[in-house]
Design an enzyme around this catalytic site. Structure first.
Site, short mmCIF file in Angstrom:
data_model
loop_
_atom_site.label_atom_id
_atom_site.label_comp_id
_atom_site.label_asym_id
_atom_site.label_seq_id
_atom_site.Cartn_x
_atom_site.Cartn_y
_atom_site.Cartn_z
CD GLU A 137 16.33 -18.06 47.94
OE1 GLU A 137 15.86 -17.15 47.25
OE2 GLU A 137 15.63 -18.81 48.65
CG ASP A 205 13.30 -27.57 45.67
OD1 ASP A 205 13.86 -26.58 46.16
OD2 ASP A 205 12.25 -28.07 46.11
ZN LIG Z 1 12.09 -21.02 46.80
#
Ligand SMILES: [Zn+2]
Length: 487
Positions: A137, A205
């Site tokens: 996030e 990621d």
């Molecule tokens: Zn995401």
């Protein structure tokens, strides 16, 4: 809903996104996405992002079950800040909020505000897994993915941009509702922003894994937690909410696994605070009932030394919850002897003392602890509450004035201050504190109303009156500047 429709729902979202014609899919795996955010930077400055974020968190406070538990808030924020310290391109301060919700979800929005559903703690098996979601996030924020989505929309249809902001924020907070809104008039408009693009997900990621590893967590936490999400979507009747906004095709999981393998393997010691937080959350805030709690405590009771300590803490607070203070004390007292500075234990012992009306013991212990851990917000709030329970209202308000000055966005601090002032018959100051409680929950009109009343009560031309009037001006200004971001 059954298995197949859900799968196709995800596929549908991805297809919609591909239709969105994002050129970023050709970006080489190692490179960052082209920084289109900068070229469109004129539409959303960092200050605007902070203002939008602040405005939005006020409505979340008003509408959603945020968990204001000082221990859990502090835990989540410490964990989040540790990651932020190891992230690049941090342009705003970050704030982390815990929302009481049984669906796995997390979302970040403007101004570095990150909302974590309590289910994340419930389903993470270790702190690295939990941290991986937060790191992902944070990366959405530092890479300005949300700002880019909105800037992109604004370029396409400039007039609708305020509406777009509203719907995208709704989407982040409540994917199902966002999907329902698809059938609305703005359907075509919203489809492009229904979730982050696959490229954005992979970038979050990739950067998240780097942040995770740098901050000393196990980078495998990322693919491991994704596996939990993938399993849930496969075997459970409900798709984890998070997958609506963060699509998870198999390739994403495989990429994350490969990426994590590129970092040196490390053994990360078990986090005691993570275990305490999990136990506390399940006992104080989950709706799963006693069987789940006992299962968790039994499991920890048979586990590692840290897990056994968490189990003992859990048994103690479970007894406190049942008002069995003497029994709770039997468990907690030896733990306190061994770990006198542990805030989880001090907090529980304060509850025991207050339950047994032994206010002096609570106050003395908290004062001593604060001498060692200066300005610790958990200890301060506990001490203020102990003063209040002991009917020592002036001491409570004195401490809370300081606390709210240092933590102006802490709803609990203002609420307690308001009560302590009310008990002393200080009506003007009580109204002013209540105004802050209201403003933090997006109720600017009510806040101004309370301050106006306080101003009328104050002596004409007094310092207090000038202070209330100045605050009215400030809040009116905030309200006006935020109104442009509302639908
Ligand atoms: Zn995401």
């Amino acid at each position: 809903m059954k298995k197949i429709p859900r799968k196709s729902l995800i596929t549908l979202f991805i297809s919609l996104l591909l239709l969105g014609n994002h050129p970023v899919f050709s970006a080489p795996a190692e490179d960052l996405l082209p920084d289109i955010g900068t070229t469109a930077g004129a539409t959303l400055s960092i200050n605007q992002e902070i203002a939008i974020g602040d405005s939005y968190i006020r409505s979340i406070r008003a509408q959603s079950p945020l968990i204001y538990d000082p221990l859990l808030t502090q835990y989540i924020n410490k964990l989040g800040q540790r990651l932020v310290e190891h992230a690049d391109s941090v342009k705003t301060p970050f704030h982390f909020y815990l929302l009481n919700n049984p669906n796995i979800n997390a979302y970040a929005f403007f101004g570095g505000n990150v909302v974590l559903h309590s289910a994340l703690l419930r389903y993470s098996r270790n702190e690295s897994e939990l941290a991986s979601v937060i790191a992902h996030e944070i990366s959405h924020v530092t890479q300005r993915h949300l700002a880019r989505l909105i800037e992109d929309q604004q370029r396409k249809s400039p007039l609708a941009w305020a509406g777009a902001l509203g719907s995208i924020l709704l989407m982040m907070a409540n994917p199902q509702a966002g999907i329902a809104a698809l059938s609305g008039t703005l359907a075509g408009f919203q489809q492009n922003m229904i979730s982050f693009t696959q490229a954005n997900e992979q970038e979050a990621d990739r950067i998240g894994i780097r942040t995770l590893s740098r901050a000393g967590f196990d980078q495998n936490g990322m693919p491991n937690f994704m596996q939990i999400l993938a399993d849930q979507s496969r075997y459970s009747s409900k798709l984890p909410q998070m997958l609506y906004t963060h699509p998870l095709p198999d390739s994403r999981l495989a990429d994350a696994r490969n990426r994590a393998n590129q970092y040196p393997a490390k053994t990360v010691p078990e986090s005691q605070d993570f275990l305490f937080a999990r136990v506390r959350l399940s006992i104080m805030y989950s709706n799963e009932g006693l069987p789940y709690i006992h299962q968790l405590l039994d499991k920890y009771h048979q586990g590692t030394a840290k897990e056994r300590l968490a189990a003992a803490y859990g048994r103690a607070i479970l007894l406190v919850k049942d008002k069995k203070y003497a029994e709770a004390n039997t468990i907690l007292a030896p733990l306190m002897d061994k770990h006198p500075d542990n805030v989880w234990f001090i907090d529980a012992m304060t509850d025991i003392n207050i339950g047994q009306k032994q206010y002096t013991s609570a106050i003395t212990r908290l004062q001593e602890a604060l001498n060692k851990q200066k300005n610790n917000p958990i200890l301060q709030i506990n001490l203020a509450d102990a003063y209040f329970q002991a009917s020592q209202y002036p001491q409570a308000s004195q401490l809370l004035y300081r606390y709210t000055f240092n933590n102006p966005n802490d709803l609990i601090g203002w609420k307690l201050l308001r009560e302590a002032l009310g008990k002393q018959g200080k009506s003007g100051e009580e109204l002013a504190a209540y105004a802050e409680v209201m403003a933090l929950q997006d109720e600017f009109d009510m806040a101004v109303d309370y301050l106006s009343k306080a101003s009328k009560l104050a002596k004409l031309g007094s310092d207090a009156q000038a202070r209330y009037d100045a605050r009215i001006d400030q809040l009116r200004q905030l309200q006006q500047s935020y109104s442009q971001y509302k639908k």
